[in-house]
Structures are given as structure tokens and as C-alpha cells.
Design a protein around this motif. Structure first.
Motif, PDB file in Angstrom:
ATOM      1  N   GLU A   1      35.931  36.591  29.155  1.00 49.23           N
ATOM      2  CA  GLU A   1      37.304  36.904  28.753  1.00 49.23           C
ATOM      3  C   GLU A   1      37.330  37.292  27.281  1.00 49.23           C
ATOM      4  O   GLU A   1      36.650  36.682  26.447  1.00 49.23           O
TER       5      GLU A   1
ATOM      6  N   ASP B   1      40.117  38.791  24.048  1.00 47.32           N
ATOM      7  CA  ASP B   1      41.507  38.921  23.623  1.00 47.32           C
ATOM      8  C   ASP B   1      41.837  40.355  23.204  1.00 47.32           C
ATOM      9  O   ASP B   1      42.983  40.772  23.280  1.00 47.32           O
TER      10      ASP B   1
ATOM     11  N   ASP C   1      38.098  45.253  26.713  1.00 41.77           N
ATOM     12  CA  ASP C   1      38.244  45.152  28.163  1.00 41.77           C
ATOM     13  C   ASP C   1      37.427  46.261  28.842  1.00 41.77           C
ATOM     14  O   ASP C   1      37.599  47.445  28.561  1.00 41.77           O
TER      15      ASP C   1
ATOM     16  N   LYS D   1      36.416  41.123  29.826  1.00 35.84           N
ATOM     17  CA  LYS D   1      37.570  41.195  30.719  1.00 35.84           C
ATOM     18  C   LYS D   1      38.750  40.632  29.937  1.00 35.84           C
ATOM     19  O   LYS D   1      38.690  39.502  29.413  1.00 35.84           O
TER      20      LYS D   1
ATOM     21  N   SER E   1      41.750  38.714  28.803  1.00 33.66           N
ATOM     22  CA  SER E   1      42.222  37.418  29.302  1.00 33.66           C
ATOM     23  C   SER E   1      43.624  37.558  29.887  1.00 33.66           C
ATOM     24  O   SER E   1      44.423  38.399  29.459  1.00 33.66           O
ATOM     25  N   SER E   2      43.906  36.742  30.870  1.00 37.57           N
ATOM     26  CA  SER E   2      45.192  36.832  31.572  1.00 37.57           C
ATOM     27  C   SER E   2      46.341  36.372  30.696  1.00 37.57           C
ATOM     28  O   SER E   2      47.493  36.633  30.999  1.00 37.57           O
TER      29      SER E   2
END
Length: 191
Positions: free
Chosen positions: A152, A154, A159, A186, A188-189
Motif C-alpha cells: 500500500e 499513499d 499506484d 497499490k 491505500s484504501s
């Protein structure tokens, strides 16, 4: 009058003789046709045998051609392997030198020697048309990279980008020899 009748009878007989003569002539013609058809039949059989022989020879030639091509391919592979082995032997020699230098306990010279061996090895691979697949900061491409894990991030710019390389990938101009194993960023959600 009798004389006329005799002449008529003779002409009738000769005409009927011609008919029977022509009938026997027909017999002769049919005999010729029969002989001719037998001759053409034997000619056909001869031609068929000739063509069968030519076909058998063509098959044998093609079989021999396939065998020769297979043997030549094997020889070509053998020579290519020999060329690669001859090119790698100096690398092995340098590794042996690096290992013998390990006995002197001079770690800096060992690291320098191993680095030289690595560069020499990469140079040989390059001569064979092999190159390293670039990964650092690159966008993940499944045809070039194998995502071993995701991490993950930020930053939205990270990404889908490669964060770390676990194992180098190699390729030729036409083919991927081994994809690079990488860790991919990736988003982060939470973001």
C-alpha cells in the motif's frame, strides 16, 4: 436375258461377298481394337508402375530430407550450446579467483572480484542478445513483470508502479526469458 440374270446373280453374290468380307473386315478391325486396347492397357499399367516408383522415390527423398534437417537442427543447437559454454568459462575462472582470494580475508577485493565477474557475465549475456528488464520506477506490465506482492502507498503516483525488485528479469529482442519478480504499489484504501 439369261445372261442378264447371271450377271445380276454374280453381282448379288459379289455384293453379299463384300458384306461378308466387310464383316470379316470388321472382325479384323475389332481384333485391331482389342489388340490396341491391350497395348494401351499394358502402356497404362507400365505408366502406373512408373508413377508408383516415382512416388516411392519422392517419399524416400522427403523422409531423408526430414532426417537431414532434424540432424542439422541438433547440430546447430549443439554448436550454440558449445559457444555459450566457451563464453561462460572465463566467468567461472574469475569466480575461482574470487574464491581463492577469500582465503586472504580481504573482503573488499572479494567484493570487487565478484562485481567484475557479474559485469563480465552480463556482457556475455548482452553479446547473446539478452538484456535485463528494467523495473525501477517503471509502471507494472504483466507481460514483463511478475507481481510477487503489493504494498500500500499513499502517493497516487506510486499506484501501479514497481516499488522493489525481488528477482531480475531477462529478455531477448523477441522473447521474455524470465519476467522480473517485483513488489507493486497499490493506493491505500484510506486515500
Amino acid at each position: 436375258m439369261e445372261e442378264n440374270e447371271l450377271l445380276r446373280e454374280e453381282s448379288v453374290e459379289s455384293a453379299s461377298g463384300n458384306e461378308s468380307g466387310s464383316g470379316s473386315g470388321s472382325g479384323f478391325e475389332s481384333e485391331e481394337l482389342e489388340n490396341s486396347s491391350q497395348a494401351s492397357g499394358s502402356e497404362l499399367e507400365s505408366k502406373i508402375k512408373q508413377l508408383e516408383n516415382e512416388l516411392a522415390l519422392s517419399r524416400a527423398d522427403f523422409y531423408n530430407y526430414r532426417q537431414r534437417m532434424s540432424k542439422e537442427r541438433l547440430e546447430l543447437r549443439k554448436h550454440a550450446q558449445e559457444d555459450l559454454i566457451v563464453a561462460i568459462l572465463p566467468v567461472l575462472d574469475n569466480l575461482d579467483r574470487a574464491l581463492s582470494a577469500a582465503n586472504s580475508e580481504d573482503t573488499k577485493s572479494i567484493v570487487t572480484g565478484v562485481d567484475m565477474v557479474r559485469r563480465q557475465f552480463l556482457s556475455i549475456l548482452e553479446n547473446f542478445g539478452v538484456s535485463i528488464i528494467q523495473t525501477e520506477g517503471e509502471i507494472f506490465k504483466p507481460e514483463l513483470h511478475d507481481a510477487a506482492a503489493t504494498q500500500e502507498v499513499d502517493d497516487p503516483e506510486q499506484d501501479g508502479r514497481i516499488l522493489n525488485e525481488l528477482l531480475k528479469g531477462y529478455r531477448t529482442k523477441d522473447k521474455i526469458l524470465r519476467p522480473a519478480q517485483v513488489i507493486v504499489g497499490k493506493l491505500s484504501s484510506e486515500n
